[in-house]
Design a protein around this motif. Structure first.
Motif, short mmCIF file in Angstrom:
data_model
loop_
_atom_site.label_atom_id
_atom_site.label_comp_id
_atom_site.label_asym_id
_atom_site.label_seq_id
_atom_site.Cartn_x
_atom_site.Cartn_y
_atom_site.Cartn_z
N ILE A 192 0.83 -1.20 0.00
CA ILE A 192 0.00 0.00 0.00
C ILE A 192 0.87 1.25 0.00
O ILE A 192 1.98 1.24 0.53
CB ILE A 192 -0.95 -0.02 1.24
N GLY A 193 0.35 2.31 -0.58
CA GLY A 193 1.05 3.60 -0.56
C GLY A 193 0.27 4.57 -1.42
O GLY A 193 -0.54 4.14 -2.26
N HIS A 194 0.50 5.87 -1.22
CA HIS A 194 -0.22 6.85 -2.04
C HIS A 194 0.30 6.76 -3.49
O HIS A 194 1.32 6.11 -3.75
CB HIS A 194 -0.07 8.26 -1.45
N ASN A 195 -0.40 7.44 -4.41
CA ASN A 195 0.02 7.40 -5.80
C ASN A 195 1.44 7.93 -5.96
O ASN A 195 1.79 8.93 -5.35
CB ASN A 195 -0.93 8.24 -6.68
N GLY A 196 2.23 7.23 -6.74
CA GLY A 196 3.61 7.67 -6.99
C GLY A 196 4.60 7.18 -5.95
O GLY A 196 5.78 7.52 -6.00
N SER A 197 4.15 6.33 -5.00
CA SER A 197 5.09 5.88 -3.96
C SER A 197 5.98 4.72 -4.42
O SER A 197 6.88 4.29 -3.69
CB SER A 197 4.32 5.49 -2.68
N GLY A 198 5.72 4.19 -5.62
CA GLY A 198 6.63 3.17 -6.18
C GLY A 198 6.06 1.77 -6.26
O GLY A 198 6.77 0.82 -6.61
N LYS A 199 4.75 1.60 -6.01
CA LYS A 199 4.17 0.26 -5.94
C LYS A 199 4.20 -0.48 -7.28
O LYS A 199 4.60 -1.63 -7.35
CB LYS A 199 2.71 0.34 -5.44
N SER A 200 3.77 0.21 -8.34
CA SER A 200 3.74 -0.46 -9.65
C SER A 200 5.15 -0.77 -10.14
O SER A 200 5.37 -1.78 -10.81
CB SER A 200 3.06 0.41 -10.70
N THR A 201 6.07 0.09 -9.78
CA THR A 201 7.47 -0.17 -10.15
C THR A 201 7.93 -1.47 -9.49
O THR A 201 8.60 -2.30 -10.12
CB THR A 201 8.35 1.04 -9.73
N ILE A 202 7.54 -1.68 -8.23
CA ILE A 202 7.88 -2.93 -7.53
C ILE A 202 7.31 -4.13 -8.30
O ILE A 202 7.99 -5.12 -8.54
CB ILE A 202 7.35 -2.91 -6.08
N ALA A 203 6.03 -4.01 -8.73
CA ALA A 203 5.40 -5.12 -9.47
C ALA A 203 6.18 -5.42 -10.75
O ALA A 203 6.43 -6.59 -11.08
CB ALA A 203 3.95 -4.78 -9.78
N LYS A 204 6.57 -4.38 -11.46
CA LYS A 204 7.28 -4.59 -12.73
C LYS A 204 8.67 -5.18 -12.50
O LYS A 204 9.17 -5.94 -13.34
CB LYS A 204 7.38 -3.26 -13.49
N LEU A 205 9.28 -4.84 -11.38
CA LEU A 205 10.59 -5.43 -11.06
C LEU A 205 10.45 -6.92 -10.72
O LEU A 205 11.36 -7.71 -10.95
CB LEU A 205 11.23 -4.70 -9.88
N MET A 206 9.26 -7.29 -10.19
CA MET A 206 9.08 -8.68 -9.76
C MET A 206 8.98 -9.64 -10.94
O MET A 206 9.20 -10.83 -10.77
CB MET A 206 7.81 -8.83 -8.91
N ASN A 207 8.58 -9.15 -12.10
CA ASN A 207 8.57 -10.11 -13.23
C ASN A 207 9.52 -9.70 -14.36
O ASN A 207 9.35 -10.11 -15.50
CB ASN A 207 7.16 -10.43 -13.71
N GLY A 208 10.51 -8.90 -14.00
CA GLY A 208 11.58 -8.62 -14.96
C GLY A 208 11.18 -7.70 -16.10
O GLY A 208 11.82 -7.68 -17.14
N LEU A 209 10.09 -6.92 -15.92
CA LEU A 209 9.78 -5.89 -16.93
C LEU A 209 10.76 -4.73 -16.76
O LEU A 209 11.02 -3.98 -17.69
CB LEU A 209 8.35 -5.38 -16.75
N LEU A 210 11.29 -4.59 -15.55
CA LEU A 210 12.34 -3.60 -15.25
C LEU A 210 13.41 -4.31 -14.42
O LEU A 210 13.13 -5.32 -13.78
CB LEU A 210 11.76 -2.45 -14.40
N PHE A 211 14.62 -3.75 -14.41
CA PHE A 211 15.70 -4.29 -13.58
C PHE A 211 16.25 -3.17 -12.69
O PHE A 211 16.36 -2.03 -13.14
CB PHE A 211 16.84 -4.83 -14.45
#
Ligand code: ADP
Length: 264
Positions: A39-58
């Motif tokens: 959980i976190g307010h918008n822009g706190s980095g949550k979606s970035t965490i999700a994308k890092l979890m499946n290698g969409l980002l490194f």
């Protein structure tokens, strides 16, 4: 001791060398068969965490392990078999002309045998209560039904980790509650690690553990009940404590017995 399915070790990330860091030295673990809400307010980095979890980002700094494997260029295809993701807008996730085709799509890409596929389609649609809609065109479904089909499509490839990234935010409160109870059932039946990402504290009450993000940092991690004790601090980082938690506290303070405990 449960296995660690996700491990972030001192992870920092930015979207470019000239961009600000959006994740800063984040470390946390998620265990097998556990429901964790991020959980976190918008822009706190949550979606970035999700994308890092499946290698969409490194990450530029730190390491991420999924089911014991370091996420890198060579491991991502293996890792994506373990990580299923459902996003906010179900319309962007459909590829098939019928619900059944849609659930089959991911399996076809992974070379499942035809007989297996038919059986799995039925099982997965049953798990989300959508077996009566096998031959329906996805665009005819309601928002909540579309998200159920998206969840079935992900389940069909037998992930170990299911991530819902704001997957209920386009639904009305009833639809949200239905999806959350569906995924809670599915998590139990399939022994999955479930990660629900949200900006709404109402959606974390039934999770086992909550990771609170603030400005790219892990601000706290604890059970929903312990997180909700930090009312004032939560408000300061833009999160409103849900009515159910305030009411539960009030009843406890007055020593009034609660039959169905609403918080984990
Ligand atoms: P949340 O999911 O908590 O809303 P995000 O992970 O989407 O947060 O975003 C974290 C930060 O990264 C925000 O400041 C956002 O503007 C920035 N950001 C997200 N995606 C990109 C991108 N593709 N390029 C540059 N900055 C981005």
């Amino acid at each position: 001791m449960r296995n660690k399915l996700v491990e972030f070790k001192h992870v920092s990330f930015r979207y470019g060398d000239d961009q600000p860091w959006v994740l800063k030295d984040c470390s946390f673990c998620i265990y097998e068969n556990e429901w964790v809400a991020i959980i976190g307010h918008n822009g706190s980095g949550k979606s970035t965490i999700a994308k890092l979890m499946n290698g969409l980002l490194f990450p530029q700094e730190g390491e991420i392990y999924i089911n014991g494997q370091l996420v890198n260029d060579t491991s991502i295809w293996n890792i994506r078999k373990d990580v299923g993701m459902v996003f906010q807008n179900p319309d962007n996730q459909f590829v098939g002309t019928t619900v059944q085709d849609d659930v089959a799509f991911g399996m076809e890409n992974r070379g499942f045998a035809r007989e297996d596929m038919l059986k799995r389609i039925e099982q997965c649609l049953h798990a989300v209560g959508m077996e009566a809609y096998r031959l329906t065109e996805p665009h005819r479904l309601s928002g909540g039904q579309k998200q159920r089909v998206a969840i079935a499509s992900v389940l069909a490839i037998s992930p170990k980790i299911l991530i819902l990234d704001e997957a209920t935010s386009m639904l009305d409160p009833k639809g949200r509650q239905e999806i959350l109870s569906t995924v809670a059932d599915v998590q139990q039946q399939h022994a999955l690690s479930l990660i629900t990402i949200t900006h709404d504290l109402n959606e974390v009450t039934q999770s086992e553990r909550v990771i609170v993000m603030n400005e790219g940092e892990v601000w706290n991690e604890a059970t929903p009940r312990d997180i909700f004790k930090e009312k004032t601090a939560l408000r300061k980082i833009g999160l409103d404590v849900p009515f159910v938690a305030l009411l539960t506290d009030e009843l406890r303070e007055q020593h009034i017995q609660i039959d169905n405990e609403p918080l984990n």
